[in-house]
Design an enzyme around this catalytic site. Structure first.
Site, mmCIF file in Angstrom:
data_model
loop_
_atom_site.group_PDB
_atom_site.id
_atom_site.type_symbol
_atom_site.label_atom_id
_atom_site.label_comp_id
_atom_site.label_asym_id
_atom_site.label_seq_id
_atom_site.Cartn_x
_atom_site.Cartn_y
_atom_site.Cartn_z
ATOM 1 N N GLU A 174 17.490 1.505 -0.543
ATOM 2 C CA GLU A 174 16.342 2.282 -1.064
ATOM 3 C C GLU A 174 16.205 3.664 -0.429
ATOM 4 O OE1 GLU A 174 13.596 0.906 -3.419
ATOM 5 O OE2 GLU A 174 15.500 -0.036 -3.925
ATOM 6 N N GLY A 187 18.077 6.228 -1.560
ATOM 7 C CA GLY A 187 18.403 7.212 -2.593
ATOM 8 C C GLY A 187 19.889 7.345 -2.878
ATOM 9 N N LYS A 221 30.268 0.851 -8.955
ATOM 10 C CA LYS A 221 29.339 0.087 -8.133
ATOM 11 C C LYS A 221 30.099 -1.161 -7.715
ATOM 12 C CE LYS A 221 25.371 -1.157 -6.290
ATOM 13 N NZ LYS A 221 24.624 -0.400 -5.267
ATOM 14 N N GLU A 243 29.747 3.604 -4.971
ATOM 15 C CA GLU A 243 28.472 3.328 -4.306
ATOM 16 C C GLU A 243 28.498 1.932 -3.700
ATOM 17 O OE1 GLU A 243 24.733 3.705 -6.543
ATOM 18 O OE2 GLU A 243 23.675 2.670 -4.926
HETATM 19 N N1 LIG Z 1 14.639 11.806 -4.928
HETATM 20 C C1 LIG Z 1 14.064 10.779 -5.543
HETATM 21 N N2 LIG Z 1 13.165 10.980 -6.512
HETATM 22 C C2 LIG Z 1 12.558 9.951 -7.131
HETATM 23 N N3 LIG Z 1 12.778 8.704 -6.883
HETATM 24 C C3 LIG Z 1 13.681 8.440 -5.959
HETATM 25 C C4 LIG Z 1 14.374 9.441 -5.232
HETATM 26 N N4 LIG Z 1 15.211 8.845 -4.378
HETATM 27 C C5 LIG Z 1 15.031 7.545 -4.562
HETATM 28 N N5 LIG Z 1 14.107 7.291 -5.502
HETATM 29 C C6 LIG Z 1 13.611 5.991 -5.956
HETATM 30 O O1 LIG Z 1 13.622 5.140 -4.843
HETATM 31 C C7 LIG Z 1 14.225 3.911 -5.178
HETATM 32 C C8 LIG Z 1 15.499 3.762 -4.391
HETATM 33 O O2 LIG Z 1 16.403 4.795 -4.747
HETATM 34 P P1 LIG Z 1 17.909 4.443 -5.003
HETATM 35 O O3 LIG Z 1 18.642 5.690 -5.305
HETATM 36 O O4 LIG Z 1 18.028 3.346 -6.017
HETATM 37 O O5 LIG Z 1 18.278 3.904 -3.539
HETATM 38 P P2 LIG Z 1 19.523 3.078 -3.068
HETATM 39 O O6 LIG Z 1 20.580 3.243 -4.097
HETATM 40 O O7 LIG Z 1 19.858 3.707 -1.768
HETATM 41 O O8 LIG Z 1 19.061 1.669 -2.907
HETATM 42 C C9 LIG Z 1 14.461 3.933 -6.679
HETATM 43 O O9 LIG Z 1 13.374 3.315 -7.299
HETATM 44 C C10 LIG Z 1 14.533 5.401 -6.994
HETATM 45 O O10 LIG Z 1 14.127 5.666 -8.310
HETATM 46 MG MG LIG Z 2 21.584 1.947 -5.296
#
Ligand SMILES: Nc1ncnc2c1ncn2[C@@H]1O[C@H](COP(=O)(O)OP(=O)(O)O)[C@@H](O)[C@H]1O
Ligand SMILES: [Mg+2]
Length: 238
Positions: free
Chosen positions: A12, A14, A37, A109
């Site tokens: 989580e 990003g 993925k 990823e």
């Molecule tokens: N810059 C950002 N703007 C809006 N939402 C974000 C941002 N970065 C992460 N999120 C939100 O936070 C959550 C985790 O992001 P994600 O990219 O899926 O993380 P990860 O892949 O590291 O688990 C998701 O719900 C995503 O939409």
């Molecule tokens: Mg992810």
């Protein structure tokens, strides 16, 4: 840089949104992109996974997913509990290498952070990067706690002789607190590599056209963008 492995300091932070931004910038620069993925956990067969989210935001990328397990757990645990075959680092490396013969850039990823296990033998995304001799991009959170997890991740990569490409801040707050502002100087210091971007909080909620138009502005030239770390630091942390 045909294959870029994208890990994070945790879950989580990003990674998926950053992967989408890197993909969008590469596409805008005229490069073909595949997103792999390695193992998707925590989604049902009919739900979109991270690779689908990247395609939604970034546009015309090839997507691939080697396995999907329903429970939101580390892939090794999720595979074991589901009674299914796990994904091994060798499988991920082979799939990425194959995609790289047909694309200019392959983004891999991981799941969670660097040492999250894929299989019972303890295989991780770090092993995938080692097998591919591919650079690793670390996505980090902005605020308190990120210096420790970023440095631990950077040290593990270095101890394996892997190439740490840089650090991207996955979500930069609209009103950054003191820790976040100080981290703009401290993250490159503790990681030993430059910041290669910062995605604004809310980026993931943009409409795809807006996301694609803005993405190059969040990433450094190394990632096909126009983001300037020094100018960003001066502006956000005067
Ligand atoms: N810059 C950002 N703007 C809006 N939402 C974000 C941002 N970065 C992460 N999120 C939100 O936070 C959550 C985790 O992001 P994600 O990219 O899926 O993380 P990860 O892949 O590291 O688990 C998701 O719900 C995503 O939409
Ligand atoms: Mg992810």
């Amino acid at each position: 840089m045909p294959v870029l492995v994208i890990t994070g300091t945790g879950t989580e932070v990003g990674k998926t949104i950053t992967t989408a931004a890197v993909a969008a910038s590469a596409l805008a620069a005229g490069r073909s992109v595949a997103v792999l993925k390695a193992a998707q956990t925590g989604v049902r067969p009919d739900e979109p996974g991270d690779a689908d989210e990247v395609a939604r935001l970034a546009g015309a990328v090839t997507t691939a997913e080697l396995a999907r397990y329903p429970e939101p757990l580390a892939p090794a645990t999720a595979a074991r509990r589901a009674g299914r075959v796990p994904v091994h680092p060798r499988d991920v490396a082979e799939a990425a290498a194959k995609l790289s013969t047909e694309h200019d850039l392959v983004l891999v990823e991981g799941a969670g952070g660097l040492l999250v296990r894929f299989d019972a033998a303890g295989g991780t995304l770090a092993d995938v990067a080692g097998l591919l001799a591919a650079p690793v991009l670390v996505v980090a959170s902005a605020g308190l706690g990120t210096l420790n997890t970023t440095e631990l991740t950077a040290r593990e990569l270095r101890s394996r002789g892997l190439d740490l490409a840089g650090v991207v801040i996955g979500s930069w707050p609209q009103a950054p607190d003191l820790a976040s502002r100080c981290n703009l100087a401290d993250l490159p210091d503790v990681s030993g590599v430059p910041l290669l971007g910062a995605l604004p909080a809310g980026a993931g909620a943009l409409a795809p056209a807006g996301f694609r138009a803005a993405a190059p502005g969040w990433l450094a030239p190394r990632l096909d963008g126009t983001w300037d770390a020094e100018a960003f630091r001066r502006r956000e942390s005067p």
